[in-house]
Scaffold this active site. Structure first.
Site, PDB file in Angstrom:
ATOM      1  NE  ARG A  76      -6.107  -7.724  -0.223  1.00 19.29           N
ATOM      2  CZ  ARG A  76      -7.002  -7.035   0.470  1.00 19.29           C
ATOM      3  NH1 ARG A  76      -8.084  -7.629   0.887  1.00 19.29           N
ATOM      4  NH2 ARG A  76      -6.829  -5.764   0.748  1.00 19.29           N
ATOM      5  CB  THR A  77      -4.379  -5.601  -6.187  1.00 15.65           C
ATOM      6  OG1 THR A  77      -4.172  -4.716  -5.090  1.00 15.65           O
ATOM      7  CG2 THR A  77      -5.791  -6.121  -6.166  1.00 15.65           C
ATOM      8  CB  ILE A  89       3.307   2.449   4.714  1.00 14.95           C
ATOM      9  CG1 ILE A  89       2.369   3.497   5.334  1.00 14.95           C
ATOM     10  CG2 ILE A  89       4.602   2.357   5.530  1.00 14.95           C
ATOM     11  CD1 ILE A  89       1.835   3.128   6.727  1.00 14.95           C
ATOM     12  N   GLY A 147       0.853  -1.194   0.000  1.00 15.59           N
ATOM     13  CA  GLY A 147       0.000   0.000   0.000  1.00 15.59           C
ATOM     14  C   GLY A 147       0.883   1.236   0.000  1.00 15.59           C
ATOM     15  CG  HIS A 176       2.577   1.047  17.837  1.00 14.66           C
ATOM     16  ND1 HIS A 176       1.505   0.215  17.881  1.00 14.66           N
ATOM     17  CD2 HIS A 176       2.448   1.736  16.672  1.00 14.66           C
ATOM     18  CE1 HIS A 176       0.741   0.381  16.809  1.00 14.66           C
ATOM     19  NE2 HIS A 176       1.311   1.307  16.048  1.00 14.66           N
ATOM     20  CD  GLU A 235       1.356  -2.455  19.989  1.00 12.82           C
ATOM     21  OE1 GLU A 235       2.244  -2.958  19.271  1.00 12.82           O
ATOM     22  OE2 GLU A 235       0.847  -1.343  19.755  1.00 12.82           O
ATOM     23  NE  ARG A 271      -2.785  -1.904  14.317  1.00 16.48           N
ATOM     24  CZ  ARG A 271      -2.349  -0.697  13.954  1.00 16.48           C
ATOM     25  NH1 ARG A 271      -1.048  -0.492  13.760  1.00 16.48           N
ATOM     26  NH2 ARG A 271      -3.190   0.308  13.810  1.00 16.48           N
TER      27      ARG A 271
HETATM   28  C1  8YV Z   1      -0.766   5.012  15.642  1.00 20.15           C
HETATM   29  C2  8YV Z   1      -0.613   3.205  13.831  1.00 20.15           C
HETATM   30  O1  8YV Z   1       0.125   5.810  16.314  1.00 20.15           O
HETATM   31  O2  8YV Z   1      -1.784   4.568  12.309  1.00 20.15           O
HETATM   32  C3  8YV Z   1      -1.595   3.433  12.742  1.00 20.15           C
HETATM   33  O3  8YV Z   1      -2.222   2.463  12.289  1.00 20.15           O
HETATM   34  O4  8YV Z   1      -0.312   2.116  14.126  1.00 20.15           O
HETATM   35  C4  8YV Z   1       0.032   4.355  14.532  1.00 20.15           C
HETATM   36  O5  8YV Z   1       0.355   5.332  13.607  1.00 20.15           O
HETATM   37  C5  8YV Z   1      -1.432   4.141  16.634  1.00 20.15           C
HETATM   38  O6  8YV Z   1      -2.189   3.167  16.056  1.00 20.15           O
HETATM   39  C6  8YV Z   1      -2.299   4.996  17.589  1.00 20.15           C
HETATM   40  O7  8YV Z   1      -3.628   5.034  17.236  1.00 20.15           O
END
Ligand code: 8YV
Length: 333
Positions: A182-183, A161, A159, A290, A272, A243
């Site tokens: 997937r695509t 990122i 995607g 994170h 976490e 994640r």
């Molecule tokens: C957040 C993240 O800081 O955007 C996301 O999906 O994992 C992080 O950028 C975190 O999820 C706080 O909501």
């Protein structure tokens, strides 16, 4: 005192005061300046009579919560990942759900690349060694490691990122980029990076440095487990900025411990902020709490976008990043 005619909203976590002020211009705001993590029952209680919720990944919104909070019309996540929200359950109840895509892409890619480099070049391991006073002399093979430049970068989940990481690898470090998604990307996106779509098994077998950036769901739970790790080169590294649940952490720890994988860079963890003790004990795991999107500018942009989503949702406008557009325009539940 007359009741306010403005919609009532909950801001579930401590956020920028300027953003809370902006919300106060439109809503009756119940905020959380002490940043107490709201247990589920407290969250339900605080959401009574609330039309909107400004939440983060720490708050889980599912069918049972929605049923217990019948006034809710919008849940706005300050995160791009939205595995904490059951979007289908929201849609079924006419609740708008939003996230914050786009604004954190480059910042999160920076951190992903930093972790890849930390793992590959043994930076956190070397720092611990130095701080422990164990560095007494130079040796030719001290902290010897695989190269990053010119190696093969594997990206699982291509995607926004993923593509930003691919750009860093291809254009900054002369890496060959392979990916699985997937695509397939459109040719005009693949071409400047010379990025090649491959099957997942080919990705795992061929890459020197693997980065996980795919969304987390039941379908991607433990996308990397013992079988997948066994396909990777023993000199390879794995970086996870998606994640924690994308990786079977026990299997990863076993592979790192046995030298079946050189190193890992992890910004996200399954339970976490609790960290698997097996990972904690491993010198070849670079661990961060994170912080993928944690630049001041980006966190502010995320908060602003989540607020804009909430304001739009409750003021009859289409929220800029609505996850369930079919709900827009429904007023009764
Ligand atoms: C957040 C993240 O800081 O955007 C996301 O999906 O994992 C992080 O950028 C975190 O999820 C706080 O909501």
């Amino acid at each position: 005192m007359a009741a306010s005619s403005q919609p009532h909203v909950l801001v579930a976590r401590r956020i920028f005061p300027q953003v809370v002020e902006r919300l106060r211009e439109c809503f009756e705001v119940d905020d959380n300046p002490t940043d107490t993590i709201l247990e589920r029952s407290q969250l339900v209680e605080r959401l009574q009579g609330k039309a909107g919720a400004f939440i983060t990944a720490s708050e889980r919104i599912d069918a049972a919560l929605l049923d217990a909070c019948p006034d809710l019309r919008a849940v706005c996540n300050m995160a791009v990942g939205f595995n904490n929200i059951d979007v289908q359950a929201c849609s079924a109840r006419g609740v708008m759900a939003t996230n914050t895509p786009g604004v954190l892409t480059e910042t999160t890619a920076d951190l992903g690349f930093a972790l890849l480099m930390a793992a590959a070049r043994r930076i956190t391991e070397g720092e611990r060694y130095l701080r422990q006073g164990r560095w007494t002399r130079w040796t030719y093979d001290m902290f010897i490691a695989p190269d990053v430049h010119g190696s093969t970068l594997g990206i699982l989940g291509m995607g926004r990122i993923g593509q930003a990481i691919a750009r860093r690898g291809a254009l900054g470090f002369g890496m060959k980029v392979i990916y699985h998604n997937r695509t397939r990307l459109a040719p005009d996106l693949e071409a400047p990076l010379a990025a090649r779509w491959v099957e997942k098994t080919t990705l795992l077998r061929e890459c020197d440095h693997l980065v996980l950036v795919l969304p987390y769901s039941d379908q991607t739970h433990h996308a990397i487990g013992a079988a997948e790790l066994a396909l990777m080169k023993p000199a390879a590294t794995l970086t996870n900025i998606g994640r924690g649940g994308l990786v079977d952490e026990d299997a990863l720890a076993a592979a790192l411990q046995a030298g079946r994988l050189a190193a890992a860079g992890l910004d996200v963890f399954e339970g976490e902020p609790h960290i698997n003790p097996k990972l904690m004990a491993l010198p070849n795991a670079a661990l961060t709490p994170h912080i993928g999107s944690a630049s001041l500018r980006t966190r502010r942009a995320m908060a602003d976008l989540a607020a804009a989503n909430l304001i739009a949702a409750l003021c009859g406008q289409r929220p800029p990043s609505l996850l369930n557009p079919e709900v827009f325009g429904l007023h009764s539940r």
